[in-house]
Design an enzyme around this catalytic site. Structure first.
Site, short mmCIF file in Angstrom:
data_model
loop_
_atom_site.label_atom_id
_atom_site.label_comp_id
_atom_site.label_asym_id
_atom_site.label_seq_id
_atom_site.Cartn_x
_atom_site.Cartn_y
_atom_site.Cartn_z
N HIS A 1 0.83 -1.21 0.00
CA HIS A 1 0.00 0.00 0.00
C HIS A 1 0.87 1.26 0.00
O HIS A 1 0.40 2.36 0.30
CB HIS A 1 -0.96 0.00 1.20
N THR B 1 -3.72 -8.24 10.93
CA THR B 1 -4.53 -7.78 9.82
C THR B 1 -5.92 -8.42 9.89
O THR B 1 -6.05 -9.59 10.24
CB THR B 1 -3.87 -8.06 8.45
N ASN C 1 -3.12 -12.39 16.30
CA ASN C 1 -4.18 -11.38 16.28
C ASN C 1 -5.05 -11.57 17.52
O ASN C 1 -5.53 -12.68 17.77
CB ASN C 1 -5.04 -11.53 15.03
N1 APR Z 1 -1.48 -6.72 17.66
C1 APR Z 1 -1.93 -7.56 16.67
N2 APR Z 1 -3.09 -7.35 16.00
C2 APR Z 1 -3.84 -6.30 16.39
C3 APR Z 1 -3.44 -5.40 17.42
C4 APR Z 1 -2.19 -5.66 18.06
N3 APR Z 1 -1.73 -4.87 19.02
N4 APR Z 1 -4.40 -4.44 17.56
C5 APR Z 1 -5.36 -4.73 16.62
N5 APR Z 1 -5.02 -5.85 15.94
C6 APR Z 1 -5.72 -6.49 14.82
C7 APR Z 1 -7.22 -6.34 14.83
O1 APR Z 1 -7.85 -7.40 15.52
C8 APR Z 1 -7.56 -6.39 13.33
O2 APR Z 1 -7.77 -7.73 12.91
O3 APR Z 1 -5.28 -5.83 13.66
C9 APR Z 1 -6.28 -5.86 12.67
C10 APR Z 1 -6.41 -4.44 12.10
O4 APR Z 1 -7.32 -4.52 11.05
P1 APR Z 1 -7.56 -3.26 10.09
O5 APR Z 1 -7.75 -2.06 10.90
O6 APR Z 1 -8.63 -3.66 9.15
O7 APR Z 1 -6.16 -3.09 9.37
P2 APR Z 1 -5.59 -3.86 8.10
O8 APR Z 1 -5.98 -5.27 8.06
O9 APR Z 1 -4.15 -3.56 8.03
O10 APR Z 1 -6.33 -3.05 6.92
C11 APR Z 1 -5.96 -3.22 5.65
O11 APR Z 1 -7.31 -1.42 4.92
O12 APR Z 1 -8.11 0.66 5.15
C12 APR Z 1 -7.24 -0.08 4.45
O13 APR Z 1 -5.27 0.65 3.37
C13 APR Z 1 -5.80 0.37 4.61
O14 APR Z 1 -3.81 -1.01 4.73
C14 APR Z 1 -5.11 -0.85 5.23
C15 APR Z 1 -6.02 -1.98 4.84
#
Ligand code: APR
Length: 271
Positions: free
Chosen positions: A125, A212, A237
């Site tokens: 990204h 993620t 996660n």
């Molecule tokens: N350690 C591990 N995991 C965690 C923690 C932590 N401290 N805190 C939160 N999480 C987990 C949550 O449970 C969730 O599953 O991280 C994940 C975050 O999810 P999203 O906010 O959806 O982030 P991500 O998966 O990176 O999103 C993907 O979406 O909006 C777009 O471009 C943006 O790159 C991003 C993409």
């Protein structure tokens, strides 16, 4: 199975591996003080992705009322400025030094994996601290804190907020002097290096899926690609996510807690 047992299982998988890939999301940087997108208090709770998630949407919104976004923008700058690699980032750096982890595939734009010492990082990204020229497509890589300090300084000196004044916050292109934007991928734009990311996932002898939600594609395919090619999948996660059902080890902890424990267990096995 107890988390302790899952950590040991993860360590056994990693200690026998030498071509590991890690697919990382916003959760990895949560403990560095950077909000995730979909968790409570996340970015998409403060901003509407349908409105500002695309480049044209963001331009329209800033054109209509740029001032509305300034408080969030300053909060974001502060978070990215004060952030440091956390124990999850450093553990991934160490796993690379041990010859276990080869490639980090990240959805994060915060540059923290590179700052933590990983050398092969596929930023699907983009990177918020690399500037892409809107005219000649040249890119300029900036130092994270220096760039934020200069943007904050310019922001303080603005007398009014509009799309045209905000577009002067970033340094101009070093090649043609024209306007630049952060080299990040907005919704509807091409993700970066995805053919290589898929190739890495298919060739990995183990895959870590860390922090993620697995709802954004094509990055969300990567752990399934690795699994389909026969690699064990280790999921870190604290919350439920689509990768749990394909996991060979599932650690329901924050990454900053889980990754150092996994690293220590790998070191203990390799003694
Ligand atoms: N350690 C591990 N995991 C965690 C923690 C932590 N401290 N805190 C939160 N999480 C987990 C949550 O449970 C969730 O599953 O991280 C994940 C975050 O999810 P999203 O906010 O959806 O982030 P991500 O998966 O990176 O999103 C993907 O979406 O909006 C777009 O471009 C943006 O790159 C991003 C993409």
């Amino acid at each position: 199975m107890s988390t302790e047992k899952e950590i040991r299982k993860a360590a056994e998988i990693l200690s026998n591996a030498k071509n590991v890939a890690a697919s990382c999301g916003a959760g990895v940087s949560a403990e560095s003080g950077i909000a995730t997108f979909r968790d409570p208090g996340g970015v998409w709770e403060k901003l509407n992705p349908a409105e500002v998630g695309t480049a044209s949407g963001l331009v329209n919104a800033l054109n209509q009322n740029a001032a509305r976004f300034i408080p969030f923008f300053i909060e974001l700058l502060e978070a990215f400025e004060q952030a440091e690699p956390n124990p999850a980032h450093t553990a991934l750096g160490e796993l690379e030094k041990m010859g276990i982890l080869k490639t980090v595939i990240t959805q994060n734009i915060d540059n923290l994996h590179l700052e933590a010492g990983n050398t092969d990082v596929i930023e699907v990204h983009g990177n918020g601290f690399r500037l892409a020229c809107l005219s000649c497509a040249n890119t300029d890589t900036c130092e994270r804190k220096e760039l934020i300090a200069s943007v904050k300084e310019r922001l303080r000196n603005l007398s009014e907020y509009s799309l045209s004044t905000l577009s002067t916050l970033l340094p101009q292109c070093s090649r043609c002097g024209k306007i630049t934007r952060p080299d990040v991928v907005m919704f509807g734009e091409m993700v970066k290096d995805i053919p290589r990311a898929f190739d890495v996932a298919k060739k990995a002898d183990a895959m870590l899926a860390i922090g993620t939600s697995g709802v954004v594609y094509p990055a969300a395919y990567l752990p399934f690609e690795a699994k389909g090619a026969g690699a064990p999948v280790i999921v870190v996660n604290p919350n439920e996510n689509p990768f749990a059902r394909i996991s060979d080890a599932y650690i329901p902890l924050n990454a900053g807690e889980a990754m150092p424990q996994i690293l220590d267990a790998v070191k203990a096995l390799r003694k």
